[in-house]
Design a protein around this motif. Structure first.
Motif, mmCIF file in Angstrom:
data_model
loop_
_atom_site.group_PDB
_atom_site.id
_atom_site.type_symbol
_atom_site.label_atom_id
_atom_site.label_comp_id
_atom_site.label_asym_id
_atom_site.label_seq_id
_atom_site.Cartn_x
_atom_site.Cartn_y
_atom_site.Cartn_z
ATOM 1 N N GLY A 8 74.660 9.145 -18.443
ATOM 2 C CA GLY A 8 75.714 10.098 -18.768
ATOM 3 C C GLY A 8 76.320 9.835 -20.124
ATOM 4 N N ASP A 9 77.618 9.962 -20.210
ATOM 5 C CA ASP A 9 78.363 9.891 -21.469
ATOM 6 C C ASP A 9 78.510 8.437 -21.928
ATOM 7 O OD1 ASP A 9 80.170 10.040 -23.556
ATOM 8 O OD2 ASP A 9 81.536 11.412 -22.519
ATOM 9 N N LEU A 10 77.634 8.008 -22.826
ATOM 10 C CA LEU A 10 77.656 6.629 -23.320
ATOM 11 C C LEU A 10 78.944 6.338 -24.087
ATOM 12 C CD1 LEU A 10 76.272 3.905 -23.654
ATOM 13 C CD2 LEU A 10 75.107 4.834 -25.669
ATOM 14 N N ALA A 11 79.447 7.312 -24.839
ATOM 15 C CA ALA A 11 80.686 7.103 -25.597
ATOM 16 C C ALA A 11 81.847 6.789 -24.662
ATOM 17 C CB ALA A 11 81.005 8.334 -26.446
ATOM 18 N N LEU A 12 81.912 7.472 -23.530
ATOM 19 C CA LEU A 12 82.961 7.199 -22.551
ATOM 20 C C LEU A 12 82.792 5.795 -21.973
ATOM 21 C CD1 LEU A 12 85.381 8.045 -20.844
ATOM 22 C CD2 LEU A 12 83.785 9.190 -19.284
ATOM 23 N N ALA A 67 98.649 0.578 -12.649
ATOM 24 C CA ALA A 67 99.084 0.995 -13.991
ATOM 25 C C ALA A 67 99.204 2.513 -14.057
ATOM 26 C CB ALA A 67 98.114 0.479 -15.042
ATOM 27 N N GLY A 68 98.218 3.223 -13.534
ATOM 28 C CA GLY A 68 98.268 4.682 -13.466
ATOM 29 C C GLY A 68 98.108 5.413 -14.779
ATOM 30 N N GLN A 69 98.610 4.875 -15.871
ATOM 31 C CA GLN A 69 98.581 5.552 -17.160
ATOM 32 C C GLN A 69 98.224 4.550 -18.249
ATOM 33 O OE1 GLN A 69 99.392 8.874 -17.435
ATOM 34 N NE2 GLN A 69 99.183 9.020 -19.638
ATOM 35 N N ASP A 70 97.387 4.967 -19.189
ATOM 36 C CA ASP A 70 97.047 4.116 -20.327
ATOM 37 C C ASP A 70 97.065 4.976 -21.587
ATOM 38 O OD1 ASP A 70 95.806 2.539 -22.325
ATOM 39 O OD2 ASP A 70 94.727 1.411 -20.796
ATOM 40 N N PRO A 71 98.042 4.767 -22.462
ATOM 41 C CA PRO A 71 98.168 5.608 -23.657
ATOM 42 C C PRO A 71 96.966 5.534 -24.598
ATOM 43 C CG PRO A 71 99.708 3.762 -23.741
ATOM 44 C CD PRO A 71 99.086 3.750 -22.385
ATOM 45 N N ARG A 72 96.175 4.467 -24.517
ATOM 46 C CA ARG A 72 94.976 4.371 -25.367
ATOM 47 C C ARG A 72 93.945 5.429 -25.006
ATOM 48 N NH1 ARG A 72 93.571 -1.716 -24.072
ATOM 49 N NH2 ARG A 72 93.963 -0.800 -22.037
ATOM 50 N N PHE A 73 94.106 6.048 -23.842
ATOM 51 C CA PHE A 73 93.160 7.050 -23.360
ATOM 52 C C PHE A 73 93.790 8.440 -23.315
ATOM 53 C CE2 PHE A 73 91.357 3.088 -22.158
ATOM 54 C CZ PHE A 73 89.990 3.278 -22.141
ATOM 55 N N SER A 74 94.837 8.664 -24.104
ATOM 56 C CA SER A 74 95.576 9.933 -24.041
ATOM 57 C C SER A 74 94.732 11.143 -24.434
ATOM 58 C CB SER A 74 96.828 9.867 -24.916
ATOM 59 O OG SER A 74 96.479 9.715 -26.268
ATOM 60 N N LYS A 75 93.649 10.936 -25.157
ATOM 61 C CA LYS A 75 92.787 12.047 -25.558
ATOM 62 C C LYS A 75 91.456 12.040 -24.807
ATOM 63 C CE LYS A 75 94.860 12.362 -30.067
ATOM 64 N NZ LYS A 75 94.685 12.370 -31.510
ATOM 65 N N VAL A 76 91.401 11.285 -23.706
ATOM 66 C CA VAL A 76 90.154 11.130 -22.963
ATOM 67 C C VAL A 76 90.268 11.780 -21.587
ATOM 68 C CG1 VAL A 76 88.570 9.446 -21.945
ATOM 69 C CG2 VAL A 76 89.680 8.948 -24.135
ATOM 70 N N SER A 77 89.234 12.506 -21.230
ATOM 71 C CA SER A 77 89.114 13.047 -19.874
ATOM 72 C C SER A 77 87.674 12.862 -19.432
ATOM 73 C CB SER A 77 89.480 14.525 -19.830
ATOM 74 O OG SER A 77 90.859 14.700 -20.050
ATOM 75 N N GLY A 78 87.497 12.477 -18.194
ATOM 76 C CA GLY A 78 86.161 12.294 -17.654
ATOM 77 C C GLY A 78 86.207 11.439 -16.406
ATOM 78 N N SER A 79 85.052 11.301 -15.793
ATOM 79 C CA SER A 79 84.962 10.472 -14.589
ATOM 80 C C SER A 79 83.843 9.460 -14.764
ATOM 81 C CB SER A 79 84.698 11.344 -13.362
ATOM 82 O OG SER A 79 83.518 12.102 -13.536
ATOM 83 N N VAL A 80 84.107 8.271 -14.263
ATOM 84 C CA VAL A 80 83.135 7.187 -14.363
ATOM 85 C C VAL A 80 82.971 6.578 -12.978
ATOM 86 C CG1 VAL A 80 82.543 4.995 -15.447
ATOM 87 C CG2 VAL A 80 83.900 6.683 -16.706
ATOM 88 N N ARG A 81 81.731 6.550 -12.503
ATOM 89 C CA ARG A 81 81.456 5.879 -11.233
ATOM 90 C C ARG A 81 80.781 4.556 -11.540
ATOM 91 N NH1 ARG A 81 77.450 8.903 -8.263
ATOM 92 N NH2 ARG A 81 75.951 7.312 -8.841
ATOM 93 N N PHE A 82 81.321 3.504 -10.963
ATOM 94 C CA PHE A 82 80.740 2.174 -11.096
ATOM 95 C C PHE A 82 79.933 1.896 -9.842
ATOM 96 C CE2 PHE A 82 84.344 2.163 -13.884
ATOM 97 C CZ PHE A 82 83.994 1.340 -14.937
ATOM 98 N N ASP A 83 78.629 1.713 -9.983
ATOM 99 C CA ASP A 83 77.756 1.310 -8.886
ATOM 100 C C ASP A 83 77.535 -0.191 -9.037
ATOM 101 O OD1 ASP A 83 77.642 3.953 -8.149
ATOM 102 O OD2 ASP A 83 75.558 4.264 -8.767
ATOM 103 N N ILE A 84 78.186 -0.951 -8.185
ATOM 104 C CA ILE A 84 78.155 -2.406 -8.279
ATOM 105 C C ILE A 84 77.338 -2.935 -7.114
ATOM 106 C CG2 ILE A 84 79.556 -4.495 -8.354
ATOM 107 C CD1 ILE A 84 81.838 -2.644 -9.430
ATOM 108 N N GLY A 85 76.169 -3.467 -7.426
ATOM 109 C CA GLY A 85 75.248 -3.866 -6.379
ATOM 110 C C GLY A 85 74.903 -5.329 -6.393
ATOM 111 N N ASP A 86 74.575 -5.800 -5.179
ATOM 112 C CA ASP A 86 74.164 -7.182 -5.027
ATOM 113 C C ASP A 86 73.559 -7.374 -3.649
ATOM 114 O OD1 ASP A 86 73.957 -9.524 -6.471
ATOM 115 O OD2 ASP A 86 75.765 -10.382 -5.605
#
Length: 122
Positions: A92-96, A14-33
């Motif tokens: 980190g940023d809970l709102a994000l 997708a590369g682009q999502d207009p719902r996030f046009s005012k959002v900047s940040g990074s999110v790391r998902f640590d997925i463990g099992d």
């Protein structure tokens, strides 16, 4: 390919999502099992989405089990509800982190309405 991998692949395509046009940040998902850890990094720059596999520091880190991540990617589990139950940990940023719920599919079988005025009496 796991449901989670397919989810991140869709974000990459997708590369682009207009719902996030005012959002900047990074999110790391640590997925463990079972001692295994997959790490996905989602960088958002005013709606532009870039996904990589990385253990780099991020604005927000979300820790979740592989089973729960797959269920969320299928739309079977609501992320906010899972967070409330303590099944997801956020640093980190809970709102994000909360805003990312928009990226996941809704509950299977439930229609997704794009236009909030559809079905309303006028």
């Amino acid at each position: 390919m796991s449901e989670t991998s397919a989810f991140f692949e869709r974000l990459t395509v997708a590369g682009q999502d207009p719902r996030f046009s005012k959002v900047s940040g990074s999110v790391r998902f640590d997925i463990g099992d079972d001692g295994n850890l997959e790490q996905w990094m989602l960088n958002i720059d005013h709606g532009r989405m870039r996904v990589t596999r990385s253990a780099a520091p991020a604005t927000t880190v979300i820790r979740v089990s592989a089973q729960l991540a797959d269920a969320m990617a299928r739309g079977e589990v609501n992320g906010l509800a899972a967070l409330t139950r303590g099944e997801i940990m956020v640093d980190g940023d809970l709102a994000l982190a909360l805003r990312l719920g928009r990226l996941f599919p809704r509950e299977p079988g439930r229609p997704q309405r794009e236009d909030p005025t559809v079905g309303r009496d006028r």
